[in-house]
Design an enzyme around this catalytic site. Sequence first.
Site, short mmCIF file in Angstrom:
data_model
loop_
_atom_site.label_atom_id
_atom_site.label_comp_id
_atom_site.label_asym_id
_atom_site.label_seq_id
_atom_site.Cartn_x
_atom_site.Cartn_y
_atom_site.Cartn_z
N THR A 102 0.82 -1.21 0.00
CA THR A 102 0.00 0.00 0.00
C THR A 102 0.85 1.26 0.00
OG1 THR A 102 -1.62 -1.22 1.28
CG2 THR A 102 -1.86 1.16 1.23
N LYS A 156 8.43 0.89 11.78
CA LYS A 156 8.52 1.15 13.23
C LYS A 156 9.19 0.01 13.99
CE LYS A 156 4.76 1.27 11.82
NZ LYS A 156 3.43 1.36 11.21
N GLU A 193 9.51 9.49 9.42
CA GLU A 193 8.22 10.14 9.70
C GLU A 193 7.05 9.18 9.54
OE1 GLU A 193 6.07 12.26 11.27
OE2 GLU A 193 7.35 13.91 10.54
N VAL A 203 5.50 6.59 12.40
CA VAL A 203 4.71 6.99 13.58
C VAL A 203 3.49 7.78 13.14
CG1 VAL A 203 4.74 8.22 15.78
CG2 VAL A 203 6.83 7.15 14.94
N ILE A 222 0.29 12.11 10.01
CA ILE A 222 0.50 13.22 10.95
C ILE A 222 1.99 13.52 11.03
CG2 ILE A 222 0.19 14.04 13.30
CD1 ILE A 222 -1.98 11.93 13.67
N LYS A 260 5.80 2.80 18.23
CA LYS A 260 5.72 4.22 17.90
C LYS A 260 6.02 5.08 19.12
CE LYS A 260 2.24 3.10 14.40
NZ LYS A 260 0.79 3.03 14.10
#
Lengths: 430, 430
Positions: free
Chosen positions: A16, A109, A133, A136, A140, A209
């Site tokens: 994905t 992660k 980035e 986590v 966002i 995370k």
Amino acid sequence: MTTPTHLRLGVAGLGTVGVGVVKIIRKQAALLEARTGCKISITAVSARSKTKDRGVNLTDYAWEDDPVKLATRDDVDVYVELMGGSDGPAKASTEAALAAGKDVVTANKALLAHHGQALAEQAEADGRVLRFEAAVAGGIPVVKALTEGLAGNEITRIMGVMNGTCNYILTRMQSAGLPYDTVFEEANQLGYLEADPNLDVGGIDAGHKLALLASIGFGTKVSFDAVELEGIGQISIEDIHQAADMGYKIKLLGVAQMTGRGLEQRMTPCLVPETSPLGQLDGGTNMVVLEGDQVGQVVLRGAGAGEGPTASAVLSDIIDIARGTRISTFGQPAQSLVDAKPAQAVTPAPYYLRLTLQDKPGALAKVAAVLGEAGVSIDRMRQYGHDDTDAPVLIVTHKTTRAALDQARAGLAKIDVISGDPVALRIEEI
Amino acid sequence: MTTPTHLRLGVAGLGTVGVGVVKIIRKQAALLEARTGCKISITAVSARSKTKDRGVNLTDYAWEDDPVKLATRDDVDVYVELMGGSDGPAKASTEAALAAGKDVVTANKALLAHHGQALAEQAEADGRVLRFEAAVAGGIPVVKALTEGLAGNEITRIMGVMNGTCNYILTRMQSAGLPYDTVFEEANQLGYLEADPNLDVGGIDAGHKLALLASIGFGTKVSFDAVELEGIGQISIEDIHQAADMGYKIKLLGVAQMTGRGLEQRMTPCLVPETSPLGQLDGGTNMVVLEGDQVGQVVLRGAGAGEGPTASAVLSDIIDIARGTRISTFGQPAQSLVDAKPAQAVTPAPYYLRLTLQDKPGALAKVAAVLGEAGVSIDRMRQYGHDDTDAPVLIVTHKTTRAALDQARAGLAKIDVISGDPVALRIEEI
């Protein structure tokens, strides 16, 4: 380090997220170049199956069956690791990429929670960056907010709902009045669960995370093993309803907090006020609350998973590199991170207790006596009418230590007026 | 550009924010150096009064009466402009700093809203950076989130409650049931208002912030003059209560949106669903909602003003420079920003209408006919019982163009069954 004019990517993993990254780079080439002053293109890709139709045109890219070969190609500047898994090919290829002088962007992660310190040290020893980035909270930009946006703060606490599947399950249990097992099965049918569901519902994924954010926030080496983990499998529909009746929602909440006793890291079901931003977070959305000594609370909310959001996060790391931004993996040189001393006691908090009281004279008095002996004082209590012999009793305690709570629970186990095991859940003060 | 090892600041303006910056730099020297690998210190300061006691020790720093002299000192690397004002000393000293080869960090939204394009071009022509995280939404790292975190997205819409004073006033009107004038006076007594209150309640301050974010999001030159501005002075307690009754809160909401018709920028009172994150935002807190084609909605919430939060934002820009991060002021070279074509028509939306109907036969039918003729269809309507001759009528329309709404309002002005002027407020779909 000069700012590059052309950044060539090798993308490993075409699930994905990988497909999402390819799509953005194909669709937004001009926008990305305008924003970075640098051409960003994909040189080569790698995945398990070369023939699978992924709905995106890969014919422009070289194919590598072996991600290690991809990661070390001469025509790759940044290795984008989107395969997942804490060891195996993800780790081997990341190490190989760094050894070959590549920058690395990863969404992994598990890899970083287990090997982040070693990988960051390897990267920094050679002047490379390793950014994560997308690992986590999906779309966002929380790693950036914490590492850069709040870098003028002493971070005091990090909280977060960072597993959308768990929040979906808890929200759906409440809204539909369905038990955990039923909603778990629904989520499974919808494809919301990892191949190993315990990664989600056991809190492991969210715990990874949290451990990464804690490292940035507190300048400590990632210590996932020290995260207190408790999943949502024991949460009953009754507790969800009773908590709601007292003005709370139950969330799988991560809390990392630096205290005089050491670093606390918890990923456990907690009650939060239903009127708080965390309490209002329904469904699969993620939320992270960052607390700094200067800024107070900053709340970030957004999609924690999915093709577009996660690819957006991967792109932000790639764009940083294209712009010449080079930040240490955990916000300061990995060599300067200190060992986290795990706190031996958790910060006192109010607790929610639910127990089933038998219809015997003096039953409630016995409970109250046990709590009093343990030093646990009662803020609010509700006892419900009962048709049969057992009556549910709900207690919200005043702020108490976990030692006192454990003593109270041990005491409750010894008296003969309670059916079953009492439920105790922390109420996080936010 | 090499990464600096010592960054020397000149700080102009020692009000709330300036003092906050000095305090952080004094208190957190070690933390800042650990995070940046660079010593950060203040060389010299400037303010109107040299003798005023600001509760912070300034004796270590050189004093300059003239900010232009401060900005151009040889021993200053970064000029930190915290004086405010769109012209005058703030502009002169910023220009002087850039001309002298300094990087500039500012919290000055008015300066950038009016002169941001010219200043950014000046900075970039000479390889300097001009950063302004603290100018928008206080402690919320929203400039960074938009410029960097979401840089892989085509931004579709930016929304925000970015003036805490207005949100305080609207929240307090609702909770205390007090009229605007009373709460305005309260806010004034509490020191919440700018010297020129119209900067707050007229939406100008928040409009400046919106125009800056729009420039970043859409790659357009700042066009504050094109922001449709409407303050909160006309909001009545009755509208707040009636909106609440229909499930909405009234907010001074900024919306910037790129459409096929051009760029829309509005800072106007709007209704938002009370269950949405924006609707739940009570008191002086700020919130910005960023929408990207990949990431969906990212919501950021935090303190929009105050010493610590704003200083935190100033520090994040300083830390970026200390780490060698050098991003164009508006996320891409200022020379490449295009003129924003203002949209001639706003995106259709539902509207809230409140009118006072006289007790005449067929009155409501006349209203309905006027709306129908204008092509405005009614989603929900409430008519309240009336003791005297006038009855309030509340209407929520289906999505409608503003042209149709304006036609309906003109029609309503001509019929003889309505007392006073109807109120019309946009309902922003979020």
